[in-house]
Design a protein around this motif. Structure first.
Motif, PDB file in Angstrom:
ATOM      1  N   GLN A  74       0.833  -1.202   0.000  1.00  0.00           N
ATOM      2  CA  GLN A  74       0.000   0.000   0.000  1.00  0.00           C
ATOM      3  C   GLN A  74       0.868   1.252   0.000  1.00  0.00           C
ATOM      4  O   GLN A  74       0.546   2.242  -0.673  1.00  0.00           O
ATOM      5  CB  GLN A  74      -0.929   0.005   1.212  1.00  0.00           C
ATOM      6  N   ALA A  75       1.971   1.209   0.729  1.00  0.00           N
ATOM      7  CA  ALA A  75       2.878   2.360   0.768  1.00  0.00           C
ATOM      8  C   ALA A  75       3.518   2.596  -0.594  1.00  0.00           C
ATOM      9  O   ALA A  75       3.707   3.742  -1.016  1.00  0.00           O
ATOM     10  CB  ALA A  75       3.952   2.151   1.834  1.00  0.00           C
ATOM     11  N   GLU A  76       3.849   1.516  -1.290  1.00  0.00           N
ATOM     12  CA  GLU A  76       4.436   1.650  -2.627  1.00  0.00           C
ATOM     13  C   GLU A  76       3.460   2.346  -3.575  1.00  0.00           C
ATOM     14  O   GLU A  76       3.851   3.259  -4.323  1.00  0.00           O
ATOM     15  CB  GLU A  76       4.822   0.278  -3.166  1.00  0.00           C
ATOM     16  N   LEU A  77       2.194   1.924  -3.550  1.00  0.00           N
ATOM     17  CA  LEU A  77       1.197   2.547  -4.420  1.00  0.00           C
ATOM     18  C   LEU A  77       0.898   3.973  -3.980  1.00  0.00           C
ATOM     19  O   LEU A  77       0.591   4.842  -4.818  1.00  0.00           O
ATOM     20  CB  LEU A  77      -0.079   1.713  -4.437  1.00  0.00           C
ATOM     21  N   ARG A  78       1.000   4.226  -2.689  1.00  0.00           N
ATOM     22  CA  ARG A  78       0.824   5.590  -2.186  1.00  0.00           C
ATOM     23  C   ARG A  78       1.931   6.494  -2.741  1.00  0.00           C
ATOM     24  O   ARG A  78       1.675   7.636  -3.134  1.00  0.00           O
ATOM     25  CB  ARG A  78       0.842   5.583  -0.659  1.00  0.00           C
ATOM     26  N   MET A  79       3.161   5.987  -2.802  1.00  0.00           N
ATOM     27  CA  MET A  79       4.251   6.774  -3.369  1.00  0.00           C
ATOM     28  C   MET A  79       3.990   7.049  -4.855  1.00  0.00           C
ATOM     29  O   MET A  79       4.261   8.152  -5.338  1.00  0.00           O
ATOM     30  CB  MET A  79       5.583   6.050  -3.199  1.00  0.00           C
ATOM     31  N   VAL A  80       3.467   6.060  -5.572  1.00  0.00           N
ATOM     32  CA  VAL A  80       3.112   6.293  -6.979  1.00  0.00           C
ATOM     33  C   VAL A  80       2.107   7.434  -7.081  1.00  0.00           C
ATOM     34  O   VAL A  80       2.244   8.333  -7.924  1.00  0.00           O
ATOM     35  CB  VAL A  80       2.526   5.016  -7.616  1.00  0.00           C
ATOM     36  N   ASP A  81       1.101   7.433  -6.197  1.00  0.00           N
ATOM     37  CA  ASP A  81       0.096   8.498  -6.206  1.00  0.00           C
ATOM     38  C   ASP A  81       0.730   9.860  -5.944  1.00  0.00           C
ATOM     39  O   ASP A  81       0.362  10.863  -6.564  1.00  0.00           O
ATOM     40  CB  ASP A  81      -0.982   8.224  -5.159  1.00  0.00           C
ATOM     41  N   VAL A  82       1.676   9.906  -5.005  1.00  0.00           N
ATOM     42  CA  VAL A  82       2.343  11.163  -4.667  1.00  0.00           C
ATOM     43  C   VAL A  82       3.164  11.666  -5.852  1.00  0.00           C
ATOM     44  O   VAL A  82       3.137  12.858  -6.188  1.00  0.00           O
ATOM     45  CB  VAL A  82       3.224  10.980  -3.417  1.00  0.00           C
ATOM     46  N   ASN A 142       2.667  10.999  -8.986  1.00  0.00           N
ATOM     47  CA  ASN A 142       1.742  11.432 -10.031  1.00  0.00           C
ATOM     48  C   ASN A 142       1.048  12.741  -9.677  1.00  0.00           C
ATOM     49  O   ASN A 142       0.704  13.528 -10.575  1.00  0.00           O
ATOM     50  CB  ASN A 142       0.725  10.338 -10.321  1.00  0.00           C
ATOM     51  N   ALA A 143       0.840  12.983  -8.389  1.00  0.00           N
ATOM     52  CA  ALA A 143       0.285  14.274  -7.980  1.00  0.00           C
ATOM     53  C   ALA A 143       1.262  15.399  -8.313  1.00  0.00           C
ATOM     54  O   ALA A 143       0.855  16.487  -8.746  1.00  0.00           O
ATOM     55  CB  ALA A 143      -0.030  14.260  -6.490  1.00  0.00           C
ATOM     56  N   ASP A 144       2.555  15.129  -8.120  1.00  0.00           N
ATOM     57  CA  ASP A 144       3.574  16.114  -8.511  1.00  0.00           C
ATOM     58  C   ASP A 144       3.479  16.411 -10.005  1.00  0.00           C
ATOM     59  O   ASP A 144       3.545  17.563 -10.430  1.00  0.00           O
ATOM     60  CB  ASP A 144       4.983  15.585  -8.196  1.00  0.00           C
ATOM     61  N   ARG A 145       3.326  15.369 -10.792  1.00  0.00           N
ATOM     62  CA  ARG A 145       3.253  15.523 -12.234  1.00  0.00           C
ATOM     63  C   ARG A 145       1.976  16.261 -12.651  1.00  0.00           C
ATOM     64  O   ARG A 145       2.005  17.123 -13.538  1.00  0.00           O
ATOM     65  CB  ARG A 145       3.308  14.147 -12.911  1.00  0.00           C
ATOM     66  N   SER A 146       0.869  15.930 -12.012  1.00  0.00           N
ATOM     67  CA  SER A 146      -0.393  16.566 -12.361  1.00  0.00           C
ATOM     68  C   SER A 146      -0.346  18.068 -12.117  1.00  0.00           C
ATOM     69  O   SER A 146      -0.902  18.860 -12.891  1.00  0.00           O
ATOM     70  CB  SER A 146      -1.539  15.942 -11.559  1.00  0.00           C
ATOM     71  N   LYS A 147       0.324  18.473 -11.045  1.00  0.00           N
ATOM     72  CA  LYS A 147       0.456  19.905 -10.754  1.00  0.00           C
ATOM     73  C   LYS A 147       1.215  20.625 -11.861  1.00  0.00           C
ATOM     74  O   LYS A 147       1.021  21.822 -12.075  1.00  0.00           O
ATOM     75  CB  LYS A 147       1.172  20.099  -9.417  1.00  0.00           C
ATOM     76  N   ALA A 148       2.074  19.887 -12.542  1.00  0.00           N
ATOM     77  CA  ALA A 148       2.854  20.474 -13.640  1.00  0.00           C
ATOM     78  C   ALA A 148       2.184  20.271 -14.993  1.00  0.00           C
ATOM     79  O   ALA A 148       2.771  20.587 -16.036  1.00  0.00           O
ATOM     80  CB  ALA A 148       4.255  19.864 -13.659  1.00  0.00           C
ATOM     81  N   GLY A 149       0.956  19.740 -14.992  1.00  0.00           N
ATOM     82  CA  GLY A 149       0.231  19.542 -16.229  1.00  0.00           C
ATOM     83  C   GLY A 149       0.663  18.317 -17.016  1.00  0.00           C
ATOM     84  O   GLY A 149       0.358  18.203 -18.208  1.00  0.00           O
ATOM     85  N   LEU A 150       1.340  17.377 -16.359  1.00  0.00           N
ATOM     86  CA  LEU A 150       1.810  16.169 -17.032  1.00  0.00           C
ATOM     87  C   LEU A 150       0.823  15.020 -16.835  1.00  0.00           C
ATOM     88  O   LEU A 150       0.054  15.002 -15.862  1.00  0.00           O
ATOM     89  CB  LEU A 150       3.186  15.762 -16.483  1.00  0.00           C
ATOM     90  N   VAL A 151       0.862  14.061 -17.727  1.00  0.00           N
ATOM     91  CA  VAL A 151      -0.011  12.886 -17.631  1.00  0.00           C
ATOM     92  C   VAL A 151       0.540  11.948 -16.556  1.00  0.00           C
ATOM     93  O   VAL A 151       1.754  11.710 -16.497  1.00  0.00           O
ATOM     94  CB  VAL A 151      -0.073  12.157 -18.992  1.00  0.00           C
TER      95      VAL A 151
END
Length: 287
Positions: A42-50, A52-61
């Motif tokens: 669960q922690a590994e997938l949580r890191m993936v989410d984090v 991707n949240a960084d990327r989303s803030k920059a307008g990335l897929v």
């Protein structure tokens, strides 16, 4: 640590990056007691989410999870934890690119970032590692890259010290993500006879967008079954987005639709039901 490879001549460029994060540097004692609410997966997938949240803030897929990369990243973290080292090169001399090649993964570019800390919970460890990566001129470009489309994250906890070793592996590779299909609740109207109903099923779909190398939508497969019997294929491949059938009452009909992209990747089934009441009653539909 990054490397790119041209599909044909395999020309490569490599840069070595490393990062060590200590809890003391952030004012958090390593011995701090706290209850963890996440498992390692669960922690590994949580890191993936984090990430991707960084990327989303920059307008990335968002990057898609590749289970093969998850395994490689987890093995990398476990190896560092078990052998008590912190490096992009393993004691056996192999690096992430050797491991990707050994797994027979097709790739055109790849990168790795690693971190360790001894924060007491997975959530605080995730945030500390991510903050360190984002504040590093060498690591931030991998997270924010517009060249990768897949990611894998691995976590290992060293039992003797509580150190949490993080590995994130980024990859530019062929599209492996199935297209998406959504099926609407069927509409039911009177049929041509007293014992039939006209059932119309509609659906929609699209290929899941990747940062790069999205294959594009190809077609749908449509199936139906009656009273929980065997599934029968209506269309093995179609671009139609609806069908209307005359069906006998007093039965339950199920319909499911899956979508395929141009690379041949199928997505999950989207299933709906239509339960047709006797002629004197009304039809009931449900997902």
């Amino acid at each position: 640590m990054t490397r790119t490879a041209a599909p044909r001549n395999r020309t490569r460029l490599i840069g070595v990056l490393s990062l060590s994060l200590l809890a003391a540097a952030f004012g958090v004692p390593a011995s701090a007691a706290a209850a963890d609410t996440m498992t390692v997966p669960q922690a590994e997938l949580r890191m993936v989410d984090v990430l991707n949240a960084d990327r989303s803030k920059a307008g990335l897929v968002p990057l898609r999870v590749d289970t093969r990369l998850m395994t490689i990243a987890r093995n990398r973290s476990n190896d560092m934890s078990a052998k008590n080292y912190f490096s992009h090169t393993q004691p056996d001399g192999r690096d992430i690119f050797d491991l990707i090649a050994a797994a027979k993964i097709t790739w055109y570019g790849a990168g790795e970032i690693i971190a360790w800390n001894n924060y007491p919970t997975f959530e605080t460890s995730i945030q500390a590692a991510n903050t360190g990566w984002l504040n590093s001129s060498g690591h931030r470009p991998l997270i924010m890259s517009s060249s990768y489309n897949y990611v894998g994250v691995g976590l290992a906890v060293q039992a003797s010290t509580g150190k949490k070793y993080w590995t994130a592996v980024f990859l530019k590779g062929p599209d492996r993500t199935g297209a998406r299909a959504t099926t609407a609740t069927p509409t039911v109207t009177n049929g041509t006879t007293a014992t039939t109903k006209k059932v119309t099923v509609t659906w929609s779909g699209a290929d899941v967008p990747l940062q790069v190398l999205t294959s594009g939508f190809h077609s749908y497969q449509v199936q139906r079954r009656t009273d929980a019997g065997a599934w029968a294929t209506v269309w093995a491949s179609t671009t139609n987005r609806s069908m209307t059938l005359q069906l006998a009452t007093t039965h339950t009909y199920e319909f499911r639709v899956a979508a395929r992209d141009k690379a041949g990747n199928w997505g999950a089934w989207s299933t709906v039901k239509a339960t047709l009441a006797a002629p004197s009653g009304s039809a009931v539909v449900r997902r």
